[in-house]
Design an enzyme around this catalytic site. Sequence first.
Site, short mmCIF file in Angstrom:
data_model
loop_
_atom_site.label_atom_id
_atom_site.label_comp_id
_atom_site.label_asym_id
_atom_site.label_seq_id
_atom_site.Cartn_x
_atom_site.Cartn_y
_atom_site.Cartn_z
CB SER A 6 -0.97 -0.04 1.19
OG SER A 6 -1.88 1.03 1.12
CG HIS B 72 -5.68 -0.23 -1.38
ND1 HIS B 72 -4.84 0.37 -2.28
CD2 HIS B 72 -5.06 -0.21 -0.18
CE1 HIS B 72 -3.73 0.74 -1.65
NE2 HIS B 72 -3.86 0.41 -0.37
#
Length: 303
Positions: free
Chosen positions: A86, A190
């Site tokens: 991430s 996300h």
Amino acid sequence: MLVLVAPGQGAQTPGFLTPWLELPGAADRLGAWSDAIGLDLAHYGTQADADAIRDTAVAQPLLVAAGILSAAALGDIVPGAVAGHSVGEITAAAYAGVLDDTAALTLVRKRGLAMAEAAAITETGMSALLGGDPEVSVAHLQKLGLTPANMNGAGQIVAAGTMEQLAALNDDKPEGVRKVVPLKVAGAFHTHHMGPAVDKLAEAAKELVSADPKVAYVSNKDGKALTTGAEVLERLVGQVANPVRWDLCMETFKELGVTALIEACPGGTLTGLAKRALPGVKTLALKTPDDLDAARELVAEHA
């Protein structure tokens, strides 16, 4: 073959930067980055409480700064590949020379602010599913309206969505899942909930100068090893709304012939996954400077 990886949001804990600032030059570097992005990184990394560093706009630059500082303490190393989970992908971009340190901190500051704004639109969050069959779990999440936002491998999936959807998941776990653990993040990262942040990041990326990676840069999107700085930047923009495929990153590590993996500060999460998914690979998490000597030994053997 050594892989250097950087953790994502949720890895931060109160005071975790304190011992690192005792290293020569570390406090000065952190001070310069703080001035550049308008955020007191030393305060948040040493004195702030858990709630303060849970704030997306704070946590993300703090993690990237910690990742760059801790890896730099290893010396001038050349890993076979780099990757980040991430927001750790921005840290990895600095490792690979795609962005200089200040550019990486500037981008992550804008990323954190944009994602915090997007998260404020609807109350959302993320929870980790431990155990279970991935196909069964993904189908169950989709039935509940949740997104499998992180496919982490080693039996771990992270679900993301509204707090109501996550509460429903708590009451109705997929078959075989042992536990559902809420994560220390402030939004459904996300997923489509982060769509508003993508446009802002695209504008921020236009102001940056990137270089092609000096080592293999393994992308969260599909585990592909990227070779151009332009492609890395493009993916850094889109990934805030795309699922993280850490499982595919680890498959790529295997294909590249990984023999050792070092996770930058605040390490622990990714080494835990590697121990289960990459048997035989030596792993080390940089939690404090006390871990540096062991890490340097791994570098000498595997880099």
